[in-house]
Scaffold this motif. Structure first.
Motif, short mmCIF file in Angstrom:
data_model
loop_
_atom_site.label_atom_id
_atom_site.label_comp_id
_atom_site.label_asym_id
_atom_site.label_seq_id
_atom_site.Cartn_x
_atom_site.Cartn_y
_atom_site.Cartn_z
N HIS A 129 -10.18 2.95 3.27
CA HIS A 129 -9.15 1.91 3.34
C HIS A 129 -9.68 0.57 2.84
O HIS A 129 -9.03 -0.14 2.07
N SER A 189 -2.00 -2.37 6.72
CA SER A 189 -2.43 -1.88 8.04
C SER A 189 -3.17 -0.55 7.92
O SER A 189 -2.90 0.24 7.02
N PHE A 190 -4.08 -0.33 8.85
CA PHE A 190 -4.70 0.98 9.05
C PHE A 190 -4.19 1.46 10.40
O PHE A 190 -4.61 0.96 11.44
N VAL A 191 -3.27 2.41 10.37
CA VAL A 191 -2.63 2.88 11.60
C VAL A 191 -3.19 4.27 11.93
O VAL A 191 -3.00 5.22 11.17
N ARG A 200 5.09 5.41 13.37
CA ARG A 200 3.82 5.05 12.76
C ARG A 200 3.88 5.05 11.24
O ARG A 200 3.16 4.29 10.59
N ALA A 214 2.79 1.73 9.10
CA ALA A 214 1.71 1.80 8.11
C ALA A 214 2.19 1.48 6.70
O ALA A 214 1.42 1.64 5.75
N LEU A 217 -1.93 5.58 6.88
CA LEU A 217 -1.71 6.28 8.14
C LEU A 217 -2.80 7.33 8.28
O LEU A 217 -2.95 8.22 7.43
N ALA A 220 3.36 4.70 2.71
CA ALA A 220 2.05 4.74 3.36
C ALA A 220 1.21 5.84 2.73
O ALA A 220 1.73 6.91 2.39
#
Length: 454
Positions: A184, A193-195, A224, A228, A233, A271
């Motif tokens: 990432h 975002s890193f979900v 989620r 993301a 994700l 995502a």
């Protein structure tokens, strides 16, 4: 990574058009809504990164919309209120409901752009802080100078440049999430975002809600996949996903859209999906426990994280890195490992891999007093040596204590061992230890054992 998506809600056409054009000129994606009902519809269609919300509108006022969104849980994103007839009381109420800021009309375009930029940045930093606090003490990047780790880091950097799906395999504790976060950080989505989703920790039947979100009674809960959007994700232990949810995920990856639970309108998927597992998914496919089409979808680029026993030369560097990280983050006293201790640990089998190493270092920093960690301390910490003068132990449990305390200590050690062996999968652990799942959850809670992060 796609540009931030902003929703402008205002009943005045001139303001909507002007604000929309200005924001688009700055590189933002923009949608508009002329009233509260259309704003609700826009939120159902796509989760925005920021909302510019007028207070006075013909059908429903902005404060009521803000209350509605706040009562549903948390605001879907930063909200900036706008009004030409606002009062101090209105601004205070909006702020108490979670609005980021309040802008007076006529709008200063310079102030508008600055406020939008600051709101997006504040939200990004807040999300990063949540993720930072939620992580355990694993390394922030893959540590090691062994050939296998050098090759793995180079491979991850190459893969990061292409927006393909990735499947990461490796034993529990080997650092699969670390590899995903490293990917990432080197990808075009690094600012997104890193979900992370621990699939095995999702309650039975709850995976669809967790991933795809829900529409109910006119309200939207973002899953989620939408959280993301623009980022990554991470699905840890993807092999534990229900077959029905696997089918829904395949459809989402195939079409680039998905439906929320209870929803009728498709939502765009934005995502990148990275999955991880301890299992051989090809074997799971052959056994009918994992969908073949999902396996081929996720296995576009496979990455394998080696167990620690296969890269023993990295152990001294990992020990030093773990000490530095724990001293910095948890304010533990600094200690260094003697050469004899390092050499001994190089020959340990490390069934728990890097996670076991970090837990060992943490325990030694907390319990030790001398600046150097000795060989005897290491052996004692691993349960292979009884320190002089210490109370007798069996299976790591001190015997010089009342039966009740000894039994509780043994139960905790026993449960932690089986939770680790099950990779945090409660269903698998319950089957192994012969306990009903509800009773097992209660027992874990009573013994103070955390499930998240396993």
């Amino acid at each position: 990574m796609s540009a931030p998506y902003i929703l402008v809600v205002d009943d005045e056409p001139d303001i909507r058009e002007l604000v929309s054009e200005i924001l688009q000129d700055e590189g933002y994606q923009v949608a508009t809504a002329e009233n509260g009902e259309l704003a609700r519809q826009a939120l159902r269609e796509r989760r925005p990164d920021l909302i510019l919300l007028d207070i006075w509108m013909p059908d429903v006022d902005g404060i009521s919309l803000l209350k509605e969104w706040a009562e549903a849980g948390e605001l879907p994103c930063p909200v900036i209120m706008m009004s030409g007839h606002g009062t101090v009381e209105t601004a205070v109420e909006a702020t108490c409901l979670g609005a980021y800021d309040f802008l007076e009309k006529p709008l200063s375009l310079a102030k508008l752009l600055l406020t939008v930029e600051r709101a997006l940045e504040a939200h990004r930093l807040a999300q990063e802080n949540i993720q930072f606090r939620a992580r355990d003490t694993t390394m922030v990047e893959p540590v090691g100078n062994s050939q296998v780790m050098v090759r793995l880091r180079e491979q991850v950097k190459r893969v990061a440049q292409h927006d393909t799906w990735v499947l990461i395999t490796g034993e529990p504790g080997s650092g699969r999430e670390t590899i995903a976060r490293y990917l990432h950080a080197h990808s075009a989505r690094r600012d997104g975002s890193f979900v992370d989703v621990g699939v095995s920790g999702i309650t039975q039947g709850g995976a669809a809600l967790e991933l795809f979100g829900r529409e109910q009674g006119g309200r939207v809960e973002y899953g989620r996949l939408e959280q993301a959007a623009g980022g990554i994700l991470f699905l840890d232990e993807v092999a534990d996903m229900d077959l029905e949810v696997q089918a829904q995920l395949v459809a989402a990856l195939d079409t680039g859209t998905f439906l929320r639970v209870g929803g009728a309108e498709p939502v765009r998927l934005d995502a990148r999906v990275i999955a991880a597992t301890r299992h051989d998914l090809a074997e799971k496919v052959a056994a009918g426990e994992f969908r073949e089409d999902l396996f081929f979808q996720l296995n576009v680029v496979p990455l394998h994280v080696p167990p620690l026993r296969e890269r023993r030369e990295d152990i001294p560097l990992l020990l030093a890195s773990a000490v530095d990280r724990l001293v910095l983050r948890e304010k533990l006293p600094y200690r260094h490992f003697s050469v004899a201790a390092q050499n001994y640990l190089r020959n340990h089998d490390w069934p728990g891999n890097v996670r076991e190493l970090i837990n060992l270092v943490q325990r030694l920093l907390i319990l030790g007093h001398e600046p150097e960690v000795s060989l005897e301390e290491v052996k004692a910490a691993l349960g292979q040596l009884q320190p002089a003068g210490a109370a007798p132990q069996f299976a790591g449990v001190v015997l010089d204590q009342p039966l009740r305390e000894a039994r509780e200590a043994f139960e905790k050690a026993y449960l932690e061992y089986h939770l680790e062996q099950a990779g945090g999968n409660i269903a698998r652990m319950a089957q192994t230890v012969g306990m009903e799942r509800t009773h097992l959850y209660r027992k874990l809670r009573d013994r103070g054992i955390e499930i998240k992060g396993r």
